[in-house]
Structures are given as C-alpha cells and as structure tokens.
Design a protein around this motif. Structure first.
Motif, PDB file in Angstrom:
ATOM      1  N   PRO A 170      32.616  44.443  51.473  1.00 45.89           N
ATOM      2  CA  PRO A 170      33.281  43.288  52.067  1.00 45.89           C
ATOM      3  C   PRO A 170      33.048  42.063  51.190  1.00 45.89           C
ATOM      4  O   PRO A 170      32.083  41.994  50.436  1.00 45.89           O
ATOM      5  CB  PRO A 170      32.554  43.135  53.415  1.00 45.89           C
ATOM      6  N   VAL A 171      33.955  41.121  51.284  1.00 49.18           N
ATOM      7  CA  VAL A 171      33.776  39.840  50.613  1.00 49.18           C
ATOM      8  C   VAL A 171      33.197  38.853  51.618  1.00 49.18           C
ATOM      9  O   VAL A 171      33.737  38.680  52.712  1.00 49.18           O
ATOM     10  CB  VAL A 171      35.116  39.322  50.049  1.00 49.18           C
ATOM     11  N   TRP A 172      32.086  38.233  51.249  1.00 46.20           N
ATOM     12  CA  TRP A 172      31.426  37.237  52.084  1.00 46.20           C
ATOM     13  C   TRP A 172      31.571  35.869  51.441  1.00 46.20           C
ATOM     14  O   TRP A 172      32.220  35.718  50.398  1.00 46.20           O
ATOM     15  CB  TRP A 172      29.955  37.596  52.283  1.00 46.20           C
ATOM     16  N   VAL A 173      30.965  34.871  52.056  1.00 41.10           N
ATOM     17  CA  VAL A 173      31.027  33.509  51.532  1.00 41.10           C
ATOM     18  C   VAL A 173      29.602  33.009  51.288  1.00 41.10           C
ATOM     19  O   VAL A 173      28.751  33.081  52.182  1.00 41.10           O
ATOM     20  CB  VAL A 173      31.769  32.557  52.489  1.00 41.10           C
ATOM     21  N   LEU A 174      29.367  32.513  50.097  1.00 43.27           N
ATOM     22  CA  LEU A 174      28.064  31.977  49.722  1.00 43.27           C
ATOM     23  C   LEU A 174      28.082  30.463  49.950  1.00 43.27           C
ATOM     24  O   LEU A 174      28.947  29.758  49.424  1.00 43.27           O
ATOM     25  CB  LEU A 174      27.786  32.286  48.257  1.00 43.27           C
ATOM     26  N   VAL A 175      27.121  29.973  50.766  1.00 40.13           N
ATOM     27  CA  VAL A 175      27.035  28.546  51.085  1.00 40.13           C
ATOM     28  C   VAL A 175      25.611  28.061  50.810  1.00 40.13           C
ATOM     29  O   VAL A 175      24.680  28.865  50.676  1.00 40.13           O
ATOM     30  CB  VAL A 175      27.404  28.281  52.563  1.00 40.13           C
ATOM     31  N   ASP A 176      25.432  26.744  50.758  1.00 39.31           N
ATOM     32  CA  ASP A 176      24.068  26.241  50.574  1.00 39.31           C
ATOM     33  C   ASP A 176      23.315  26.335  51.896  1.00 39.31           C
ATOM     34  O   ASP A 176      23.921  26.401  52.975  1.00 39.31           O
ATOM     35  CB  ASP A 176      24.089  24.811  50.045  1.00 39.31           C
ATOM     36  N   GLU A 177      21.995  26.339  51.841  1.00 42.99           N
ATOM     37  CA  GLU A 177      21.170  26.621  53.012  1.00 42.99           C
ATOM     38  C   GLU A 177      21.272  25.559  54.100  1.00 42.99           C
ATOM     39  O   GLU A 177      20.895  25.808  55.252  1.00 42.99           O
ATOM     40  CB  GLU A 177      19.709  26.788  52.589  1.00 42.99           C
ATOM     41  N   ASP A 203      41.448  38.312  35.883  1.00 40.58           N
ATOM     42  CA  ASP A 203      42.875  38.495  35.660  1.00 40.58           C
ATOM     43  C   ASP A 203      43.496  39.481  36.654  1.00 40.58           C
ATOM     44  O   ASP A 203      44.558  40.017  36.437  1.00 40.58           O
ATOM     45  CB  ASP A 203      43.161  38.957  34.222  1.00 40.58           C
ATOM     46  N   GLY A 204      42.795  39.716  37.765  1.00 34.58           N
ATOM     47  CA  GLY A 204      43.323  40.620  38.779  1.00 34.58           C
ATOM     48  C   GLY A 204      44.125  39.861  39.829  1.00 34.58           C
ATOM     49  O   GLY A 204      44.550  38.717  39.635  1.00 34.58           O
ATOM     50  N   CYS A 205      44.317  40.513  40.981  1.00 33.20           N
ATOM     51  CA  CYS A 205      45.161  39.932  42.025  1.00 33.20           C
ATOM     52  C   CYS A 205      44.350  39.222  43.100  1.00 33.20           C
ATOM     53  O   CYS A 205      44.906  38.838  44.132  1.00 33.20           O
ATOM     54  CB  CYS A 205      45.991  41.040  42.681  1.00 33.20           C
ATOM     55  N   PHE A 206      43.040  39.014  42.886  1.00 38.07           N
ATOM     56  CA  PHE A 206      42.204  38.523  43.980  1.00 38.07           C
ATOM     57  C   PHE A 206      42.622  37.131  44.450  1.00 38.07           C
ATOM     58  O   PHE A 206      42.575  36.832  45.645  1.00 38.07           O
ATOM     59  CB  PHE A 206      40.728  38.515  43.581  1.00 38.07           C
ATOM     60  N   THR A 207      43.035  36.268  43.534  1.00 35.59           N
ATOM     61  CA  THR A 207      43.452  34.929  43.934  1.00 35.59           C
ATOM     62  C   THR A 207      44.597  34.995  44.935  1.00 35.59           C
ATOM     63  O   THR A 207      44.601  34.286  45.952  1.00 35.59           O
ATOM     64  CB  THR A 207      43.874  34.102  42.706  1.00 35.59           C
ATOM     65  N   ALA A 208      45.563  35.875  44.655  1.00 33.36           N
ATOM     66  CA  ALA A 208      46.697  36.030  45.572  1.00 33.36           C
ATOM     67  C   ALA A 208      46.248  36.646  46.895  1.00 33.36           C
ATOM     68  O   ALA A 208      46.717  36.249  47.972  1.00 33.36           O
ATOM     69  CB  ALA A 208      47.781  36.885  44.924  1.00 33.36           C
ATOM     70  N   CYS A 209      45.320  37.609  46.829  1.00 31.25           N
ATOM     71  CA  CYS A 209      44.815  38.241  48.057  1.00 31.25           C
ATOM     72  C   CYS A 209      44.073  37.222  48.921  1.00 31.25           C
ATOM     73  O   CYS A 209      44.200  37.207  50.150  1.00 31.25           O
ATOM     74  CB  CYS A 209      43.899  39.404  47.714  1.00 31.25           C
ATOM     75  N   PHE A 210      43.285  36.354  48.268  1.00 28.28           N
ATOM     76  CA  PHE A 210      42.546  35.325  48.991  1.00 28.28           C
ATOM     77  C   PHE A 210      43.513  34.351  49.654  1.00 28.28           C
ATOM     78  O   PHE A 210      43.360  34.005  50.834  1.00 28.28           O
ATOM     79  CB  PHE A 210      41.616  34.601  48.015  1.00 28.28           C
ATOM     80  N   ALA A 211      44.525  33.915  48.908  1.00 31.20           N
ATOM     81  CA  ALA A 211      45.502  32.991  49.477  1.00 31.20           C
ATOM     82  C   ALA A 211      46.227  33.608  50.669  1.00 31.20           C
ATOM     83  O   ALA A 211      46.473  32.949  51.682  1.00 31.20           O
ATOM     84  CB  ALA A 211      46.503  32.568  48.399  1.00 31.20           C
ATOM     85  N   SER A 212      46.534  34.902  50.569  1.00 27.12           N
ATOM     86  CA  SER A 212      47.214  35.595  51.664  1.00 27.12           C
ATOM     87  C   SER A 212      46.320  35.677  52.899  1.00 27.12           C
ATOM     88  O   SER A 212      46.776  35.451  54.026  1.00 27.12           O
ATOM     89  CB  SER A 212      47.623  36.994  51.206  1.00 27.12           C
ATOM     90  N   ALA A 213      45.036  35.985  52.693  1.00 30.23           N
ATOM     91  CA  ALA A 213      44.103  36.065  53.824  1.00 30.23           C
ATOM     92  C   ALA A 213      43.955  34.702  54.498  1.00 30.23           C
ATOM     93  O   ALA A 213      43.884  34.610  55.732  1.00 30.23           O
ATOM     94  CB  ALA A 213      42.757  36.583  53.336  1.00 30.23           C
ATOM     95  N   CYS A 214      43.902  33.634  53.686  1.00 33.55           N
ATOM     96  CA  CYS A 214      43.793  32.296  54.250  1.00 33.55           C
ATOM     97  C   CYS A 214      45.040  31.941  55.051  1.00 33.55           C
ATOM     98  O   CYS A 214      44.960  31.325  56.130  1.00 33.55           O
ATOM     99  CB  CYS A 214      43.565  31.272  53.144  1.00 33.55           C
ATOM    100  N   ALA A 215      46.212  32.324  54.532  1.00 35.03           N
ATOM    101  CA  ALA A 215      47.459  32.053  55.247  1.00 35.03           C
ATOM    102  C   ALA A 215      47.458  32.747  56.603  1.00 35.03           C
ATOM    103  O   ALA A 215      47.886  32.163  57.613  1.00 35.03           O
ATOM    104  CB  ALA A 215      48.644  32.498  54.402  1.00 35.03           C
ATOM    105  N   GLN A 216      46.970  33.984  56.643  1.00 37.93           N
ATOM    106  CA  GLN A 216      46.899  34.708  57.907  1.00 37.93           C
ATOM    107  C   GLN A 216      45.898  34.059  58.852  1.00 37.93           C
ATOM    108  O   GLN A 216      46.029  34.165  60.076  1.00 37.93           O
ATOM    109  CB  GLN A 216      46.519  36.159  57.652  1.00 37.93           C
ATOM    110  N   ALA A 217      44.895  33.375  58.270  1.00 36.48           N
ATOM    111  CA  ALA A 217      43.898  32.675  59.095  1.00 36.48           C
ATOM    112  C   ALA A 217      44.383  31.285  59.498  1.00 36.48           C
ATOM    113  O   ALA A 217      43.683  30.575  60.231  1.00 36.48           O
ATOM    114  CB  ALA A 217      42.578  32.568  58.334  1.00 36.48           C
ATOM    115  N   GLY A 218      45.549  30.866  59.005  1.00 38.61           N
ATOM    116  CA  GLY A 218      46.151  29.622  59.449  1.00 38.61           C
ATOM    117  C   GLY A 218      45.904  28.408  58.588  1.00 38.61           C
ATOM    118  O   GLY A 218      46.116  27.276  59.042  1.00 38.61           O
ATOM    119  N   PHE A 219      45.495  28.593  57.326  1.00 37.73           N
ATOM    120  CA  PHE A 219      45.292  27.428  56.472  1.00 37.73           C
ATOM    121  C   PHE A 219      45.581  27.783  55.018  1.00 37.73           C
ATOM    122  O   PHE A 219      45.656  28.953  54.650  1.00 37.73           O
ATOM    123  CB  PHE A 219      43.859  26.886  56.610  1.00 37.73           C
TER     124      PHE A 219
END
Length: 327
Positions: A170-177, A203-219
């Motif tokens: 899974p892809v997670w999010v790294l944040v400061d403590e 140079d893969g498709c991850f940027t597009a996949c991330f943008a698509s996931a964000c769009a589905q999440a409403g932003f």
C-alpha cells in the motif's frame, strides 16, 4: 590502403601534440616512420591533413573534418569495447546484473545472490528511470529489471519483457511527528487535501494514478515539489511537505507514516527479464530470492507486518506459471 582506427588515433595524436616529433615520442615511433605513415594516410584521404610552420603542426580544413569525425568515433568504439568486455565477462562469470529503482528489495537480493552463488557476484545499476532499466535489459546490458509500477500496470518501456510481481504494497503518507494526523493509525486521503506534496522523480504513471485517486477523494492536489528522496524526507521532517511512501518505509526520527484508509493507492515491485535471453533460465530462482529479501524487510517492520496480517492480498507474491505475464 583502407583507413583504420589506428590511423585515426595517429591523426588525433599529431593534433594533440602539435608537432610530429612530440607525437612520434608519444606513440613510441621514430619521427621518420610517423611522417611516412601520415603521408600514406593523406594519400588515402586525398589531401594534406596538416601543415608545418614556425608555430608547429596545424590541421588543414580537411584535417579539421577528419579530426571532428575521429573524436566522435574513437570514444564510441571504446565505449563499445568496454560494453562488450563487460557483457562477455558477465556471461563468463555468471554475474547477475540488476537494474533497480528505489525500493525495499534490491539490497537484500544482492546479499542473497552473493550467499547462494558466491562465485557469481551480483551488480546493481540504480536509477530513478524504469524506462532506462528496461532498455538496458532489452539490449542485454542488464539481466533483470527490479522496478516499481502502479497496480496493475507495468513500465512503459517494458515491451517484450516478462514481468512477475515480487510484492504489492500500500502507499502511505509520511508526515512530520507534529502533524495533525501523526497520531492516527490511518487517515482518509481526503484529509490531506490542501497539503504541500513532495516526490522523487520517476517516469512511470504514478503521478497520474495519484491525481486520479485524489479526484475520487474529492480534491485536486497541489503540484508536488520534485527532488531526491533525501530532500523529500528533509522537507517532511521540517514540516514543509508530506510525501507518499511505501508501507515498508523504515522508522526515521521526526517523521511518521500514516496508512491511507481503504488503500486507494498501491505499488507493485516487479522483476522483469527478456524471455529469449540467458537470464530467463534463472528467473524463477532470482524471483524467489527477491521475495525472500522482501520478507526479510517486512520482518524488520513489525507495524507493517501486523498491517499485512489484517489485509490479505498485499505483501509477497510467490511466483506461479499463471502469474507470469508479458506485456
């Protein structure tokens, strides 16, 4: 007389030395012998390459043309010689040449290969570009590609290669403590709307996949800051950005990995090879060692190991004949 590479080297030596005497000394020839050789070359080419005056030896317009071409050809031929030597040497020793992008598997795989086949050392070509690695596998300059890709895609440059997943994370999010979500076991992707993102190049498709996931999440996410992995971690620790990371991310001071609810993004680590190349014979063994290397990493990440236990379908992907795919 046919023009040969040694003749081009002689011409370059004369130009670099600036005189026939100095060039003869550099080439280990008597000056009359070098003069006679230059005359034969000039007859072959149909004109004088150099003129001599009180300032030394200078190239003519014809000499300039020949020198320009020679200075392109000679390094290219030397590069070819080095690549051939490396390829033949690797084939002779059975060395595994692996191209790898950023991920948790490469280091452990090299160690396991060295332990299993100590007479056949493994080498790694590390780069952010999966397309570069695929091109080198297709041209037989590398044996295996160990790269990441969004599920269920394979690298754009991987046409004609066989691909087998090593693991799915899974892809997670790294944040400061001190981040508002740092104490949460998981958070919805929508809760990160408005954050400043940073990412490593690829140079893969991850940027597009991330943008698509964000769009589905409403932003719509802000344009990520692109820099190397170390720079991304520094930004997170300073509270200046958040970064997408793999579930296998190791614990680091000042930063916390937050799981994304529902795992809207996932990342596959793939082993690829040329089915017609010599590496194909050992591909199943190498894949098995890559899976072992991944499991060794998971064993060192107890939080992630617990998460995998509660989320079937992720984690190591054992090789099966049905699971091998060719793009």
């Amino acid at each position: 007389m046919d023009l040969e590479l040694r003749h081009l080297r002689t011409i370059c030596a004369i130009a670099e030395a600036g005189s026939l005497n100095k060039a003869a000394a550099a080439l280990g020839l008597a000056q009359p012998a070098l003069t006679a050789q230059l005359q034969r070359i000039e007859r072959t080419l149909g004109g004088a390459l150099f003129v001599r005056d009180s300032r030394g030896t200078r190239s003519t317009p014809l000499g300039d043309l020949v020198l320009a071409r020679a200075r392109l050809m000679l390094p290219a031929v030397e590069g070819l010689r080095q690549d051939v030597t490396a390829l033949v040497g690797a084939e002779r020793t059975g060395q595994y040449r692996i191209g790898a992008t950023n991920g948790p598997v490469a280091a452990g795989l090299v160690q396991l290969l060295s332990a299993v086949r100590p007479a056949n050392p493994a080498s790694v070509h590390a780069t952010w570009s999966a397309d570069e690695i695929c091109a080198k596998v297709r041209s037989e300059r590398l044996d295996y590609a160990l790269v990441g890709a969004c599920n269920p895609s394979v690298p754009h440059g991987g046409d004609g290669l066989v691909w087998q997943p090593v693991c799915v994370d899974p892809v997670w999010v790294l944040v400061d403590e001190s981040h508002r979500l740092a104490g949460r076991a998981e958070a919805a992707l929508a809760e990160f709307a408005g954050e400043r993102w940073a990412s490593a190049p690829g140079d893969g498709c991850f940027t597009a996949c991330f943008a698509s996931a964000c769009a589905q999440a409403g932003f719509t996410p802000r344009q990520p800051l692109e820099m190397d992995v170390g720079g991304c971690i520094d930004l997170v620790a300073a509270g200046s950005a958040v970064v997408l990371c793999q579930g296998t991310v190791r614990a680091m001071p000042g930063v916390v990995a937050v799981a994304l609810a529902g795992s809207p993004l996932r990342w596959r680590h793939l082993l690829g090879w040329d089915p017609a190349g010599p590496a194909a014979a050992a591909a199943v063994e190498v894949h098995g060692l890559a899976v072992r290397a991944y499991l060794d990493v998971v064993a060192q990440r107890p939080r992630y190991a617990d998460w995998l236990g509660a989320n079937p379908g992720f984690g190591a992907q054992p090789v099966t004949a049905a699971g091998i795919s060719r793009r």
